[in-house]
Design an enzyme around this catalytic site. Sequence first.
Site, PDB file in Angstrom:
ATOM      1  N   ARG A 147      -3.178  -3.222   0.835  1.00 58.26           N
ATOM      2  CA  ARG A 147      -1.906  -2.587   1.478  1.00 58.26           C
ATOM      3  C   ARG A 147      -2.265  -1.326   1.926  1.00 58.26           C
ATOM      4  O   ARG A 147      -2.670  -0.478   1.175  1.00 58.26           O
ATOM      5  CB  ARG A 147      -0.591  -2.749   0.705  1.00 58.26           C
ATOM      6  CG  ARG A 147      -0.243  -4.343   0.522  1.00 58.26           C
ATOM      7  CD  ARG A 147       0.468  -4.859   2.007  1.00 58.26           C
ATOM      8  NE  ARG A 147       0.955  -6.146   1.563  1.00 58.26           N
ATOM      9  CZ  ARG A 147       0.057  -7.326   1.989  1.00 58.26           C
ATOM     10  NH1 ARG A 147      -1.105  -7.183   2.328  1.00 58.26           N
ATOM     11  NH2 ARG A 147       0.771  -8.398   1.840  1.00 58.26           N
ATOM     12  N   GLU A 158       1.096  -0.725  10.809  1.00 57.27           N
ATOM     13  CA  GLU A 158       0.353  -1.780  11.798  1.00 57.27           C
ATOM     14  C   GLU A 158       1.245  -2.432  12.956  1.00 57.27           C
ATOM     15  O   GLU A 158       2.391  -2.652  12.786  1.00 57.27           O
ATOM     16  CB  GLU A 158      -0.147  -2.748  10.841  1.00 57.27           C
ATOM     17  CG  GLU A 158      -0.955  -2.239   9.814  1.00 57.27           C
ATOM     18  CD  GLU A 158      -1.603  -3.132   8.609  1.00 57.27           C
ATOM     19  OE1 GLU A 158      -2.371  -2.954   7.779  1.00 57.27           O
ATOM     20  OE2 GLU A 158      -1.074  -4.406   8.863  1.00 57.27           O
ATOM     21  N   HIS A 192      -6.947  -5.698  10.281  1.00 59.32           N
ATOM     22  CA  HIS A 192      -6.032  -6.518   9.296  1.00 59.32           C
ATOM     23  C   HIS A 192      -6.580  -8.087   9.546  1.00 59.32           C
ATOM     24  O   HIS A 192      -5.959  -8.968   9.682  1.00 59.32           O
ATOM     25  CB  HIS A 192      -4.672  -6.475   9.430  1.00 59.32           C
ATOM     26  CG  HIS A 192      -3.953  -6.957   8.145  1.00 59.32           C
ATOM     27  ND1 HIS A 192      -2.854  -6.449   7.677  1.00 59.32           N
ATOM     28  CD2 HIS A 192      -4.432  -7.916   7.306  1.00 59.32           C
ATOM     29  CE1 HIS A 192      -2.414  -6.753   6.565  1.00 59.32           C
ATOM     30  NE2 HIS A 192      -3.196  -7.841   6.170  1.00 59.32           N
TER      31      HIS A 192
END
Length: 318
Positions: free
Chosen positions: A236, A265, A284
């Site tokens: 994270r 994000e 990601h």
Amino acid sequence: MKIVVLDGYTLNPGDLSWEDLKKLGDLTVYDRTPNDKIIERIGNAEIVFTNKVPITREVLEKTNIKYIGVLATGYDVVDINAAKEKGIPVTNIPTYGTASVAQMVFAHILEICHHVAAHSEAVKAGEWTNNPDWCFWKYPLIELADKNMGVIGYGRIGQAVGKIAQAFGMKVLAHDKYQNKDLESETMKYVDLDELLKNSDVISLHCPLTEENRGIINKSTIAKMKDSVIIINTARGQLIVEEDLAEALNQGKVYAAGLDVVSKEPIEEDNPLLKAKNIFITPHIAWAPKESRQRLMDIAVDNLRAFLEGRPVNVVNK
């Protein structure tokens, strides 16, 4: 029952099938759902799947949801306490991406150690053809054997990373409040955080985000690390104080960083990490190989089937 998937595109941009989910109800899949369309698109559906679309208390109060399936491991997009108050089970997908994420950790590490992409581009640009020597390198090359791999969070993914590190000849220093001493060996031991920070050549984050560990990588903890440490984060983004990491990279305290996650994000234009030295950022995607996404899809279907049969599994708000 009516089933709505609010943001199915990331999981399935077209290379997977929704057929198994269709067998369990009247299915509607939206690629993406803006916040002002959430309640409208849920409508009178009893089953809702979400990846990153937030399910708030307001959404729960204005809909007739009976079940929420999160298409990810993290479930902070759902107000699980409000769901619990209304008797709505929330399930997640806990184990689908272990191999993929561990693989991405070492994709970053090996890129930092060898700069394969940059050297390949140099060759294509003619630098090898015109080089006076039979080989050349543009960056320091790093061997992993006999170095220490610090793993913060030694659950499923952390253990998978540790196993790969040991295969490379590294020694693993693991930090986790839940310790399985059976895993310890000559090449793996549990240590406290200060010892891990002090002795690790590479540090990889694999802990869930909590208020206790938010910003665990910061100016103070970086100061305790070895000079030229490598930091990897596939967990994270909020585990890192990004301004502090950027400063440490620019000053050379941290040699390099490989990140698959950031604090907000998609990444914002003013994120200080974008201009930091020797940093590699991927969008990601550690979880996203097709094999991993298929497992996620299969587990999501199994979760819903178990709920419909009266034996819910992977419930995060019991």
